[in-house]
Structure formats: C-alpha cells, structure tokens
Design a protein around this motif. Structure first.
Motif, PDB file in Angstrom:
ATOM      1  N   PHE A   1       0.830  -1.198   0.000  1.00  7.11           N
ATOM      2  CA  PHE A   1       0.000   0.000   0.000  1.00  7.11           C
ATOM      3  C   PHE A   1       0.871   1.257   0.000  1.00  7.11           C
ATOM      4  CE2 PHE A   1      -4.338   1.568   1.831  1.00  7.11           C
ATOM      5  CZ  PHE A   1      -4.254   2.714   1.065  1.00  7.11           C
ATOM      6  N   PHE A   2       1.595   1.486   1.092  1.00  5.11           N
ATOM      7  CA  PHE A   2       2.453   2.665   1.166  1.00  5.11           C
ATOM      8  C   PHE A   2       3.642   2.376   2.065  1.00  5.11           C
ATOM      9  CE2 PHE A   2      -0.673   3.001   4.547  1.00  5.11           C
ATOM     10  CZ  PHE A   2       0.047   3.424   5.661  1.00  5.11           C
ATOM     11  N   THR A   3       4.744   3.104   1.841  1.00  4.37           N
ATOM     12  CA  THR A   3       5.958   2.962   2.633  1.00  4.37           C
ATOM     13  C   THR A   3       6.408   4.330   3.111  1.00  4.37           C
ATOM     14  OG1 THR A   3       7.325   3.099   0.635  1.00  4.37           O
ATOM     15  CG2 THR A   3       6.738   0.887   1.414  1.00  4.37           C
ATOM     16  N   ALA A   4       7.010   4.370   4.291  1.00  5.58           N
ATOM     17  CA  ALA A   4       7.510   5.627   4.842  1.00  5.58           C
ATOM     18  C   ALA A   4       8.735   6.082   4.049  1.00  5.58           C
ATOM     19  CB  ALA A   4       7.858   5.454   6.316  1.00  5.58           C
ATOM     20  N   ARG A   5       8.780   7.355   3.743  1.00  7.83           N
ATOM     21  CA  ARG A   5       9.948   7.892   3.047  1.00  7.83           C
ATOM     22  C   ARG A   5      11.138   7.915   4.013  1.00  7.83           C
ATOM     23  NH1 ARG A   5       8.176   9.634  -1.761  1.00  7.83           N
ATOM     24  NH2 ARG A   5       6.083  10.560  -1.945  1.00  7.83           N
ATOM     25  N   PRO A   6      12.358   7.691   3.510  1.00 10.83           N
ATOM     26  CA  PRO A   6      13.532   7.672   4.401  1.00 10.83           C
ATOM     27  C   PRO A   6      13.856   9.026   5.008  1.00 10.83           C
ATOM     28  CG  PRO A   6      14.189   7.480   2.091  1.00 10.83           C
ATOM     29  CD  PRO A   6      12.703   7.331   2.130  1.00 10.83           C
ATOM     30  N   LEU A   7      13.451  10.125   4.344  1.00 13.51           N
ATOM     31  CA  LEU A   7      13.701  11.467   4.852  1.00 13.51           C
ATOM     32  C   LEU A   7      12.385  12.204   5.059  1.00 13.51           C
ATOM     33  CD1 LEU A   7      16.746  12.671   2.694  1.00 13.51           C
ATOM     34  CD2 LEU A   7      16.772  11.927   5.085  1.00 13.51           C
ATOM     35  N   SER A   8      12.345  13.036   6.067  1.00  7.41           N
ATOM     36  CA  SER A   8      11.168  13.867   6.326  1.00  7.41           C
ATOM     37  C   SER A   8      10.921  14.811   5.148  1.00  7.41           C
ATOM     38  CB  SER A   8      11.389  14.679   7.597  1.00  7.41           C
ATOM     39  OG  SER A   8      10.430  15.713   7.715  1.00  7.41           O
ATOM     40  N   PRO A   9       9.647  15.134   4.869  1.00  8.17           N
ATOM     41  CA  PRO A   9       9.361  16.112   3.807  1.00  8.17           C
ATOM     42  C   PRO A   9      10.077  17.441   4.021  1.00  8.17           C
ATOM     43  CG  PRO A   9       7.341  15.037   4.527  1.00  8.17           C
ATOM     44  CD  PRO A   9       8.411  14.610   5.467  1.00  8.17           C
ATOM     45  N   TRP A  10      10.353  17.802   5.273  1.00 13.04           N
ATOM     46  CA  TRP A  10      11.027  19.069   5.573  1.00 13.04           C
ATOM     47  C   TRP A  10      12.466  19.078   5.062  1.00 13.04           C
ATOM     48  CZ3 TRP A  10       7.260  22.121   6.961  1.00 13.04           C
ATOM     49  CH2 TRP A  10       6.181  21.590   7.668  1.00 13.04           C
ATOM     50  N   LEU A  11      13.026  17.896   4.780  1.00 14.15           N
ATOM     51  CA  LEU A  11      14.405  17.804   4.308  1.00 14.15           C
ATOM     52  C   LEU A  11      14.491  17.548   2.809  1.00 14.15           C
ATOM     53  CD1 LEU A  11      15.883  15.621   7.205  1.00 14.15           C
ATOM     54  CD2 LEU A  11      15.896  18.116   6.983  1.00 14.15           C
TER      55      LEU A  11
END
Length: 301
Positions: free
Chosen positions: A123-133
């Motif tokens: 379904f979905f996976t967490a991105r390795p970096l925060s959107p802020w970065l």
C-alpha cells in the motif's frame, strides 16, 4: 488471522425490482475492511450492484470489485486486505488470540504506530527522509509516504480492461489540488487507470498528490467523504436501490479528553459526513443479506 474458506459465490444473480442497484463505499481507513465484509454478504445473497462508487479506501475496494468477475471478487478483496495487514502486531506471538477491550485497544495502538513508522505492505511505505528535508517542489516534499506500491497492487488485483468494459458503472471521487474542485472519474466519461483510483485516496500530507493529464489530485474525502450524492443526482433519474456502508454513527457524546477527539468523535464524524443528506425520504426493505462483519485481518484503529 481468521480466514474461513467459503463456497463459490458465482451463483446466478438475484433480480431485484429496481432499475439500478448501487453500492456506495466511502472513505475511512479501517472502514474498508468492513466494506469488504458487506460486499461478501451481498454476494452470498446473490445481490450484484450494477454501479459501484467509492472514495478513498472505498474507491480501492470498488476498483477491486468492478475489475474482477463476480466469482473472484471476494477472493481478491480478501487478498488485498490480507496483504496490507500482514505486518500487523496481531500476528506476533499469538496476539491474534488476545481478547478483551484492553488487549484490543493495545493491539490497535501498536498497529497504528507500526503503520505510522513503516507503512502498510503493498500500500504505502515511509519515506527515508522527512518532507522538511526534501527539495521544495517535489512530491517528496509534500508527503510522508510513498504510494508506488499501491499502483503495483492495483495492477495485480484489478483487471482495468474489464473495469472499463461497461459491464457495470464505476466512479471514484477526487479533488483537483490547483482549483479545489471536486471531480468524479467515471467509466461513462473516463478510461479508468490505477492513477484515478490512487488519486481518490491521496490524503495529504500523508500521501502525495497524483498527477493525471497534467493536473494533480488529492483524496475526495477532503470535500465529500461519500459518493451517495453523485449516485442520487445522476441523470437520467432511475429507481435505485443504494447500499451505503456506515460503520460509525454520526451522533455521539461531547468528547471529554484530547484522546477522544482523534480516536472518537472526529473519526466518527468524518466518515459519516454527507451520508443521508442527499435523500429527503427513503423506504427500508430487507433482502435477506446476512449481517456483515469486518474481516478480522484489519485492526479497527
């Protein structure tokens, strides 16, 4: 997980005294597992809709139903929900046998936090970096999760040639990010692809907007969480039996703590939004479908 093998659901369709039989599937996360159980109950009663409309998780379920022959739909739904909940803590160390409200609440919190940290299989996976970065202007800068796995899952479980063949009508709702307008992708006006289904469930800031023909779209639940009005107001008007799946009641007590805002009233009100409003009067009829229950593979978090 408690999965029971059932006999084939491909028996002859039951004829009902209506010009149209519609199944309306709204958004609401875990509500999707309950919707799958509702469809299974309808199929066991030989009630087959000729129009399926969905938003968000309801749009994914709707695509799986519309994109498969009747005798395969329940199996495909079960396959999807088994996959996306395969990492749930209820499968660890015999937790599936846990009983009682306390144990269930603990499992719900563990499941929610695990999905928050790593995502859901297929379904979905967490991105390795925060959107802020992330670099400004990229999809990675506007979402915490990557949904490319969902596209692969839809391509595997849904026959989009069948979905677009006109055997039944299919609709999913989404919101144009640029204009803020609510739109429906409908097989009477569009050739549906995985991106249309993904757009209907692209809830920000968790999921990225989905690009379709140069425009970006977000989850339709941002404007209207149920496609009932789309079905009711469609032209030409037809005598319609509509099944809308409601798991949470819109009514409830005033919350007494912050935890009850997120886990209680807020979560009940949003999925129930705009439910019966389009209908000024209705007549209740029973057609012998068994009382549906959500499949046990999905935590009701």
């Amino acid at each position: 997980m408690n999965v029971q093998t059932k006999p084939s659901l491909g028996a002859a369709q039951r004829r009902l005294p209506f010009e149209r039989v519609a199944l309306v599937l709204q958004g609401g996360g875990a509500l999707g597992a309950y919707q799958a159980g509702v469809y299974e109950a309808l199929a066991e009663s030989r009630i087959e809709p000729n129009w399926i409309a969905g938003i968000s998780i309801g749009g994914i379920n709707a695509a799986i139903i519309a994109g498969n022959p009747p005798n395969m739909r329940v199996d495909r739904l079960r396959e999807f929900w088994t996959q996306v909940t395969s990492d749930a803590p209820r499968h660890w160390f015999g937790w599936a046998a846990a009983k009682g409200d306390g144990a269930r609440n603990l499992l719900n919190q563990l499941s929610a936090n695990l999905a928050l940290m790593q995502g859901a299989n297929g379904f979905f996976t967490a991105r390795p970096l925060s959107p802020w970065l992330q670099p400004s202007g990229t999809l990675e800068a506007t979402s915490f999760y990557d949904t490319r796995e969902l596209k692969r899952t839809l391509e595997r479980l849904v026959d989009f040639d069948r979905l677009n063949a006109g055997l039944l009508r299919f609709s999913v709702g989404a919101v144009n990010v640029r204009t803020g307008n609510f739109v429906y992708f409908d097989t009477t006006t569009h050739t549906i692809q995985p991106e249309h289904v993904m757009a209907s469930g692209a809830l920000p800031p968790g999921f990225p907007a989905i690009e379709i023909e140069g425009e970006h779209y977000w989850d339709g639940g941002l404007v209207s969480n149920t496609p009932l009005q789309w079905v009711v107001e469609s032209e030409p008007r037809r005598d319609t039996l509509a099944f809308q799946v409601d798991l949470w009641s819109a009514g409830g007590d005033f919350p007494r703590a912050c935890s009850r805002l997120s886990r209680g009233r807020r979560r009940s009100v949003i999925p129930a939004a705009r439910g019966p409003a389009p209908i000024s009067s209705s007549t209740s009829r029973s057609y012998g479908a068994r009382q549906p229950t959500s499949w046990s593979s999905c935590p009701s978090n």
